[in-house]
Scaffold this active site. Structure first.
Site, PDB file in Angstrom:
ATOM      1  N   HIS A 174      46.784 -67.595 122.158  1.00 54.74           N
ATOM      2  CA  HIS A 174      47.120 -67.380 120.756  1.00 54.74           C
ATOM      3  C   HIS A 174      46.448 -66.121 120.233  1.00 54.74           C
ATOM      4  O   HIS A 174      45.337 -65.773 120.626  1.00 54.74           O
ATOM      5  CB  HIS A 174      46.694 -68.584 119.913  1.00 54.74           C
ATOM      6  N   HIS A 175      47.156 -65.426 119.332  1.00 60.51           N
ATOM      7  CA  HIS A 175      46.625 -64.188 118.767  1.00 60.51           C
ATOM      8  C   HIS A 175      45.324 -64.430 118.008  1.00 60.51           C
ATOM      9  O   HIS A 175      44.490 -63.528 117.872  1.00 60.51           O
ATOM     10  CB  HIS A 175      47.661 -63.558 117.834  1.00 60.51           C
ATOM     11  N   ALA A 176      45.124 -65.648 117.476  1.00 63.37           N
ATOM     12  CA  ALA A 176      43.870 -65.956 116.800  1.00 63.37           C
ATOM     13  C   ALA A 176      42.696 -65.992 117.764  1.00 63.37           C
ATOM     14  O   ALA A 176      41.541 -65.878 117.361  1.00 63.37           O
ATOM     15  CB  ALA A 176      43.984 -67.307 116.087  1.00 63.37           C
ATOM     16  N   ASN A 347      39.860 -61.061 116.905  1.00 64.57           N
ATOM     17  CA  ASN A 347      40.617 -59.843 116.666  1.00 64.57           C
ATOM     18  C   ASN A 347      39.777 -58.798 115.969  1.00 64.57           C
ATOM     19  O   ASN A 347      39.158 -59.069 114.930  1.00 64.57           O
ATOM     20  CB  ASN A 347      41.855 -60.170 115.830  1.00 64.57           C
TER      21      ASN A 347
END
Length: 519
Positions: A174-176, A347
């Protein structure tokens, strides 16, 4: 956060030390990453949590890759055991998200007491003949499925039966959890730097998950943080904008970012999307692109952006769209991760809105325009403005941040995402099998039907094209347009200077019958 994975620089140093003697620096790093108690209870940043809020209406916010290896596939047990032996290097992969009741705070990472690697490390096989088209079909179906938020947000699929005595791994996170740059660091620690690596100097410690907090614990902790929020906000704002001069510069940069984003025109790529995806892969030689930039100026990234621009123009004109004066906007992620932060998950990205002169058909003029505009953008502070906006989400109440994140993709701030991540320029191995290529798969946001992910690896540049299944039914044709644009730009250096003839299609795009017609 004290826990980190091994950086690319450390990995390269380890590769140079081919003797069986342990590398003291790597041993110290491994000792530090074994202590993963510091990552327990970490709250998501505003940027990380925004990727969760944007995951709706067909938009999945996980990043992925399709990695091709030479040789026969290892068994599922060998592969799972290999991952387990490295998991202490990325302790976040043993954690899941817990959401605060009544949305009174951003989610928190906690240890998963029921971690089951057989769930996350999976095995499948392609039917005969095991073509790359079949691999892309499989990868697109895996990419189209949302990750289960009740478990650690990652999967690795071992894919057997690829033709040419090869196998593949399809991985998604997941991008998180991870951005592109720290994802490269994770790839470095999960795979080997030599075909026959020495035995690890330090055995992985036995892991015992911390007790999982209750809903009451989560709510209490969030409310306690809120009582100190005025002081935290003031301190955060001072850290972002120190002094009147930086305040003015920061506000001006933010304004320029928003002004650039508002200028994105309407295009056939900006339509409602569904949950299903198509994939196409294109490959180019990194030295060819370097020779182009050495002769005509700019950077390798400028050359890449100009070729993507040329492909977009050819694609639109072939379908009867007028491109005269058309200047699309690409959201180009920019890493703001400091050297000491490499390997830390989460991120650390900002963005620039890059104008793409789709109207320009001459490759030399197009490269010059892209080089000039990208140079101007780097000096304009757009990336600074984007970083300020993302940092301010840390101070917004979670309910407001959620609504803002869901509203943003509906606005036409940009037409597509073009992300270029520098990967390791040396071979990587998995259980003695050499990695042949790695194709990134980047998520589509709402009303973004096309995305171009790029990663360099061991002297080559791999393009992963992601399209909405319905809106980009002819993604294969766009792949051919990109191949043509790459070949065209590589020809700018002259036939005698090119090593292998420029761009190379490693596979046709995902279609029903495996064919792709040139126009």
């Amino acid at each position: 956060m004290n826990v980190r994975a091994i950086t690319l620089q450390e990995a390269l140093q380890a590769r140079k030390k081919r003797s069986g003697k342990p590398n003291p620096r790597l041993a110290r790093t491994q000792l530090s990453v074994c202590k993963d108690e510091a990552v327990s209870g970490d709250r998501l940043t505003g940027l990380d949590s925004s990727f969760l809020h944007m995951e709706r209406a067909g938009a999945h916010m996980h990043v992925a890759s399709t990695i091709i290896f030479e040789g026969s596939a290892p068994s599922h047990k060998e592969f799972r055991d290999q991952i387990e032996s490295r998991l202490h290097l990325v302790p976040r992969f043993r954690q899941k998200l817990r959401f605060v009741p009544f949305s009174q705070g951003r989610p928190v990472w906690v240890d998963d007491p029921h971690l089951n690697l057989d769930y996350h490390v999976r095995q499948t096989a392609l039917p005969a003949p095991g073509s790359e088209e079949q691999l892309r079909n499989l990868a697109s179906r895996i990419f189209s499925q949302q990750l289960d938020r009740s478990k650690p947000l990652w999967e690795l699929w071992l894919v057997e039966g690829l033709d040419g005595d090869r196998f593949a791994i399809v991985g998604k996170s997941h991008h998180a959890l991870v951005d592109g740059v720290s994802g490269v660091d994770i790839t470095t620690v999960l795979f080997d730097l030599a075909e026959d690596p020495p035995s690890p100097a330090v055995r992985p410690p036995k892991w015992a998950p911390r007790p999982e907090p209750t809903n009451l614990d989560l709510l209490r902790d969030a409310l306690q943080e809120r009582t100190t929020s005025p002081r935290e906000i003031a301190r955060g704002v001072r850290a972002v904008l120190r002094g009147p001069r930086q305040v003015l510069r920061g506000l001006g940069a933010t304004g320029r970012l928003l002004e650039a984003g508002m200028a994105a025109p309407s295009t056939p790529f900006n339509v409602e999307i569904g949950p299903h995806r198509r994939l196409a892969f294109v490959q180019a030689d990194l030295d060819d692109l370097k020779r182009v930039k050495n002769k005509h100026g700019g950077t390798v990234n400028d050359v890449v952006l100009s070729t993507v621009t040329g492909a977009l123009g050819n694609y639109l004109r072939a379908r009867g769209h007028d491109t005269e004066g058309l200047e699309m906007r690409a959201m180009v992620p920019v890493s703001v991760r400091a050297d000491e932060e490499h390997g830390a998950l989460g991120n650390r990205i900002s963005a620039m809105m890059a104008p793409l002169p789709v109207w320009c058909e001459d490759p030399v003029d197009r490269l010059r325009l892209v080089t000039e505009t990208m140079g101007d953008l780097k000096g304009s502070g757009q990336a600074v403005g984007a970083e300020i906006l993302t940092k301010l989400t840390d101070f917004a109440p979670p309910t407001i941040a959620s609504q803002a994140a869901r509203l943003q993709p509906a606005q036409r701030f940009f037409n597509l995402v073009v992300t270029n991540v520098p990967g390791p320029q040396f071979p990587l191995y998995l259980l003695g099998r050499r990695m042949e290529a790695i194709f990134p798969m980047v998520p589509l946001a709402r009303r973004q039907a096309l995305c171009v992910g790029i990663m360099s690896y061991d002297g080559q540049v791999d393009f992963g094209l992601v399209g909405d299944y319905d809106a980009m039914a002819d993604l294969d044709s766009f792949g051919l347009d990109l191949e043509q644009a790459l070949t065209e730009v590589c020809e700018l250096v002259g036939e005698g200077q090119r090593r292998n003839g420029g761009a190379q299609r490693t596979a046709r795009a995902l279609t029903t019958n495996g064919t792709a017609s040139r126009r």
